[in-house]
Design a protein around this motif. Structure first.
Motif, PDB file in Angstrom:
ATOM      1  N   GLY A  71       0.832  -1.201   0.000  1.00 24.89           N
ATOM      2  CA  GLY A  71       0.000   0.000   0.000  1.00 24.89           C
ATOM      3  C   GLY A  71       0.859   1.239   0.000  1.00 24.89           C
ATOM      4  O   GLY A  71       0.555   2.227  -0.664  1.00 24.89           O
ATOM      5  N   GLY A  72       1.976   1.168   0.721  1.00 25.86           N
ATOM      6  CA  GLY A  72       2.900   2.302   0.789  1.00 25.86           C
ATOM      7  C   GLY A  72       3.435   2.697  -0.573  1.00 25.86           C
ATOM      8  O   GLY A  72       3.718   3.872  -0.820  1.00 25.86           O
ATOM      9  N   VAL A  73       3.574   1.723  -1.468  1.00 25.80           N
ATOM     10  CA  VAL A  73       4.065   2.023  -2.813  1.00 25.80           C
ATOM     11  C   VAL A  73       3.118   2.996  -3.516  1.00 25.80           C
ATOM     12  O   VAL A  73       3.528   3.828  -4.316  1.00 25.80           O
ATOM     13  N   LEU A  74       1.849   2.865  -3.173  1.00 27.44           N
ATOM     14  CA  LEU A  74       0.846   3.663  -3.876  1.00 27.44           C
ATOM     15  C   LEU A  74       0.738   5.103  -3.376  1.00 27.44           C
ATOM     16  O   LEU A  74       0.185   5.952  -4.037  1.00 27.44           O
ATOM     17  N   VAL A  75       1.256   5.360  -2.177  1.00 28.94           N
ATOM     18  CA  VAL A  75       1.128   6.710  -1.616  1.00 28.94           C
ATOM     19  C   VAL A  75       2.224   7.606  -2.190  1.00 28.94           C
ATOM     20  O   VAL A  75       3.396   7.328  -2.011  1.00 28.94           O
ATOM     21  N   PRO A  76       1.846   8.658  -2.906  1.00 26.35           N
ATOM     22  CA  PRO A  76       2.876   9.518  -3.482  1.00 26.35           C
ATOM     23  C   PRO A  76       3.632  10.271  -2.399  1.00 26.35           C
ATOM     24  O   PRO A  76       3.048  10.671  -1.377  1.00 26.35           O
ATOM     25  N   ALA A  77       4.928  10.445  -2.642  1.00 23.57           N
ATOM     26  CA  ALA A  77       5.775  11.093  -1.638  1.00 23.57           C
ATOM     27  C   ALA A  77       5.275  12.499  -1.321  1.00 23.57           C
ATOM     28  O   ALA A  77       5.361  12.959  -0.187  1.00 23.57           O
ATOM     29  N   THR A  78       4.715  13.178  -2.324  1.00 22.40           N
ATOM     30  CA  THR A  78       4.240  14.545  -2.091  1.00 22.40           C
ATOM     31  C   THR A  78       3.119  14.587  -1.055  1.00 22.40           C
ATOM     32  O   THR A  78       3.021  15.527  -0.280  1.00 22.40           O
ATOM     33  N   ALA A  79       2.290  13.538  -1.059  1.00 20.29           N
ATOM     34  CA  ALA A  79       1.165  13.531  -0.122  1.00 20.29           C
ATOM     35  C   ALA A  79       1.660  13.428   1.310  1.00 20.29           C
ATOM     36  O   ALA A  79       0.984  13.827   2.248  1.00 20.29           O
ATOM     37  N   LEU A  80       2.858  12.866   1.486  1.00 13.84           N
ATOM     38  CA  LEU A  80       3.386  12.672   2.834  1.00 13.84           C
ATOM     39  C   LEU A  80       4.165  13.880   3.349  1.00 13.84           C
ATOM     40  O   LEU A  80       4.424  13.995   4.530  1.00 13.84           O
ATOM     41  N   ALA A  81       4.545  14.754   2.422  1.00 19.56           N
ATOM     42  CA  ALA A  81       5.466  15.829   2.808  1.00 19.56           C
ATOM     43  C   ALA A  81       4.898  16.706   3.922  1.00 19.56           C
ATOM     44  O   ALA A  81       5.592  17.009   4.892  1.00 19.56           O
ATOM     45  N   LEU A  82       3.623  17.071   3.776  1.00 15.80           N
ATOM     46  CA  LEU A  82       3.056  17.989   4.766  1.00 15.80           C
ATOM     47  C   LEU A  82       2.907  17.345   6.151  1.00 15.80           C
ATOM     48  O   LEU A  82       3.355  17.908   7.147  1.00 15.80           O
ATOM     49  N   PRO A  83       2.318  16.136   6.229  1.00 16.30           N
ATOM     50  CA  PRO A  83       2.275  15.467   7.531  1.00 16.30           C
ATOM     51  C   PRO A  83       3.675  15.288   8.125  1.00 16.30           C
ATOM     52  O   PRO A  83       3.872  15.491   9.333  1.00 16.30           O
ATOM     53  N   LEU A  84       4.641  14.960   7.263  1.00 15.79           N
ATOM     54  CA  LEU A  84       6.014  14.809   7.762  1.00 15.79           C
ATOM     55  C   LEU A  84       6.516  16.127   8.344  1.00 15.79           C
ATOM     56  O   LEU A  84       7.171  16.147   9.380  1.00 15.79           O
ATOM     57  N   PHE A  85       6.179  17.202   7.657  1.00 15.41           N
ATOM     58  CA  PHE A  85       6.627  18.505   8.158  1.00 15.41           C
ATOM     59  C   PHE A  85       6.074  18.768   9.553  1.00 15.41           C
ATOM     60  O   PHE A  85       6.787  19.203  10.449  1.00 15.41           O
ATOM     61  N   LEU A  86       4.785  18.477   9.736  1.00 17.14           N
ATOM     62  CA  LEU A  86       4.177  18.721  11.043  1.00 17.14           C
ATOM     63  C   LEU A  86       4.830  17.849  12.104  1.00 17.14           C
ATOM     64  O   LEU A  86       5.104  18.290  13.220  1.00 17.14           O
TER      65      LEU A  86
END
Lengths: 301, 443
Positions: free
Chosen positions: A136-151
């Motif tokens: 499932g992780g393969v399907l999540v684009p890195a851009t979608a994670l950037a903001l949560p990662l920032f927080l």
């Protein structure tokens, strides 16, 4: 996956028999195949050629001379200007990119290899579930994670540091997937058994025996991760504020957005972009050898 | 905490327009600082300042040398809309925004409705500085409120007409002073094989500048709610005018700053450009072969003898919510945008055209410019700067408005629909975007 099937296809497509049957193949179909390949090669190479040509011109010639052929040779002047602009920040960016990409890709490869190997060779409850989550992780684009990662990173005060770019880069779900598939087919259970009988621990068996058998997959994972970190743009955009931490892509991009104000930047961006693809090409050429060797040794067995 | 803060932010967004005491509304955030108090901090202070202006580090170094107790650390990034605003918003959300940041005028409202800005009216020095600035630039940072100041104006982009004086002369075309003459000239230029100007479909700020000049007002904020009027009289007038020029193929529509665009100017395919003061640099860098052949004239007017100018671009330095050093931050921002040494440095390093009245007479702006045949082009812009309508206000969702207008304009250029229809559509979608964000809209 495509990479895997393609590499395996290449080994099966042994050159010798193809050549002996060559006479029977119609010249037409072979010509057509070559033509298609030629067209696509051109399609991919022309932009790089353009970039190379552009980086040898000064700002005036860039607009007024043919785009795909040389004008006055200014390459070294451009490189000199590029390196000296902004206290040599370009060089710093290049080093940062190499740092992020090499360290990140190495760690990602090690972790993905270990994880994939464990998934392939050990039976434990929840194995498939775990694997599916990774898939499932393969399907999540890195851009979608950037903001949560920032927080998240803000909570621990790690934004605007090397860690902010490096830590998220050492995760490669695709690498886990590839390593599992590859380990399942290329590392025989008997070998692991033999290792255990000889008294080697699991970790030692992994690093001395299995890793070698998995080399082609690991090199592929490394390359993929290397390229994706090298080209990663959104994460640094969100995380970094200090110019001395920027990777090359982000640095060049920020110059590019300032062309209105500082026109000289145009040549710097072009020359800089050209130089920035050199490490990628070097990495590919160097690693391709390993890749082929690994494949060759696999096919002999 | 984050959720709480978000709720507060939305609530404040609703209230902030009403809360003319502005500063008090901010007291509910978690920073714990009393935003209303603009008092010096104790001890040494280090301010974080994010800007994308090239060479800003050198200017800040000048400040740091003279002010050992208020040090400024510069952080940088791409142009606002190309990424830095996005990171400002994420930093605000995470509660770790820098103390100061560069924000263009048209984006200030967005930051304000998200409750991202400190009200600088709490600082006496800021209020006193109003007199130093060109009136319309001050209007840009008060955002239509009577006692709010949400940034210190930095630069401005008064518009004029760049034209190829050599080609105009050779073809016996007079420099247009009204829009009517402009159209007549456009016909002649077209007959001679060129285009009189380039109409931007991608950067809506050019069109907005035309509307601004015609005394249009896209947004008004009466303290309770926003009124959106993209199609009021002046907007329609401007849209119809340019529609005619487009229909008759009298203007080109290259995307600005692309190689195509540069080539069109460099090769003489386009003979002029209605642009802002910074456009001088775009032309000289994009069309180096035409050096010495350009001139600048005041913008064409709607009425003969009129004296009105539009504006395209410009930015301010804002102080972000949550700073612990409001006093020091405004002190630095005022120095950066009013002192002659800073303005001169900004002008030479990044062609920043100052927003203070004093700044318009910087020595570096008094000289003839070689590329423009030695003409003292900045005199034209200094005059234009004084003629910009001070009341033009940007809305809080400009990104979306621009995108919609731009979509429509691009269609209009290819013959599907008109500029006016694009504005009508953008009008509707702007209102629904405002409502979707819980920003009150007046009918």
């Amino acid at each position: 996956m495509s990479m895997l099937t393609r590499t395996r296809g290449a080994t099966a497509d042994d050159l010798a028999p193809a050549r002996s049957r060559g006479a029977r193949e119609s010249i037409f179909s072979r010509g057509a195949a070559l033509l298609v390949m030629g067209v696509f090669t051109l399609y991919f190479l022309v932009p790089i050629w353009w970039l190379f040509i552009a980086s040898t011109k000064d700002r005036g010639d860039l607009l007024t001379t043919p785009a795909l052929w040389f004008a006055e040779w200014n390459f070294f002047t451009n490189v000199g200007d590029l390196i000296s602009y902004g206290d040599g920040i370009y060089f710093r960016w290049l080093l940062n990119s190499i740092g992020y990409a090499v360290v990140g890709a190495l760690l990602a490869t090690v972790f993905a290899g270990m994880c994939g190997y464990a998934l392939a060779k050990y039976r434990f409850p929840g194995r498939e579930l775990f694997f599916n989550v990774v898939l499932g992780g393969v399907l999540v684009p890195a851009t979608a994670l950037a903001l949560p990662l920032f927080l998240l990173f803000s909570q621990v005060n790690l934004t605007n540091t090397y860690w902010a770019v490096l830590l998220p880069s050492i995760v490669s779900p695709f690498g886990v997937y590839l390593s599992r598939i590859y380990a399942a087919s290329s590392v025989p259970d008997e070998l692991i058994e033999a290792g255990r009988i000889d008294g080697a621990g699991e970790v030692r068996t992994f690093f001395t025996v299995s890793v070698r058998l998995m080399t082609p997959a690991l090199v592929t994972v490394f390359l993929f991760q290397f390229v994706s970190i090298w080209n990663n743009f959104f994460l640094p955009l969100i995380m970094l504020r200090s110019a001395e931490l920027f990777p090359i892509t982000y640095g060049l991009y920020s110059w590019n957005t300032q062309l209105n104000q500082i026109p000289e930047l145009r040549t710097y961006v072009l020359t800089g972009s050209f130089l920035s693809i050199v490490p990628l090409i070097v990495a590919f050429l160097l690693l391709q050898r390993f890749w082929r060797n690994g494949l060759g040794s696999g096919s002999v067995k | 905490m984050q959720h709480n803060k978000r709720a507060v932010a939305t609530g404040v967004a609703l209230l902030s327009a009403i809360a003319l005491a502005g500063c008090s509304a901010g007291g509910t955030t978690d920073s714990g600082t009393d935003a209303a108090a603009c008092a010096p901090s104790e001890g040494d202070v280090t301010l974080e300042f994010t800007s994308w202006i090239p060479g800003i580090e050198d200017v800040v170094d000048m400040w740091n040398e003279e002010n050992p107790d208020i040090q400024v650390a510069v952080q940088t990034g791409p142009n606002g809309n190309s990424g830095t605003y996005k990171s400002f918003f994420s930093q605000l959300e995470a509660g770790n925004a820098p103390d100061l940041g560069q924000i263009e005028y048209d984006a200030l409202s967005s930051f304000r409705v998200q409750d991202g800005l400190e009200n600088l009216a709490a600082c006496e020095d800021v209020v006193a500085a109003e007199a130093d600035f060109i009136p319309w630039t001050w209007g840009q940072v008060t955002l239509g409120t009577s006692d709010g100041v949400f940034g210190i104006p930095q630069d401005s982009g008064p518009m004029a007409l760049f034209y190829r004086s050599d080609l105009f002369e050779q073809n016996g075309i007079e420099v247009p002073t009204t829009w009517e003459e402009f159209k007549e000239a456009a016909v002649k230029v077209r007959e001679a094989g060129g285009y009189i100007t380039n109409f931007s479909t991608g950067d809506i700020n050019q069109f907005a500048g035309f509307v601004w000049q015609a005394n249009g007002d896209w947004f008004t904020n009466d303290g309770d709610a926003w009124t959106v009027d993209l199609t009021a009289g002046p907007s329609t007038q401007v849209a119809d005018y340019w529609q005619e020029l487009l229909d008759e193929d009298l203007v080109s529509t290259y995307p600005a700053w692309t190689e195509e665009w540069n080539n069109a100017y460099n090769s003489g395919a386009v003979w002029g450009w209605n642009s802002a003061v910074w456009g001088a640099n775009s032309i000289s860098s994009g069309a180096p072969d035409t050096a010495g052949k350009w001139s600048v004239a005041p913008a064409p007017q709607w009425e003969a003898g009129g004296q009105s100018s539009g504006n395209w671009g410009g930015s301010s330095i804002a102080v972000f919510k949550g700073t612990d050093h409001l006093y020091e931050a405004t002190k630095f921002a005022l120095w950066l945008n009013t002192s002659e040494e800073a303005l001169t440095a900004l002008n030479t390093s990044a062609n920043i055209y100052p927003a203070t009245t004093e700044g318009l007479s910087l020595p570096s702006l008094q000289e003839g410019v070689e590329f423009y045949g030695g003409q003292k082009i900045y005199d034209v812009f200094a005059e234009a700067a004084e003629q910009v309508n001070p009341d033009f206000v940007w809305g809080p969702t400009m990104t979306q408005t621009y995108a919609d207008v731009s979509d429509g304009f691009q269609k209009a250029v290819t013959g599907q629909g008109t500029l006016l229809e694009a504005l009508e559509k953008a009008q509707a979608s702007t209102i629904s975007t405002l409502e979707a964000q819980g920003i009150p809209v007046a009918e």
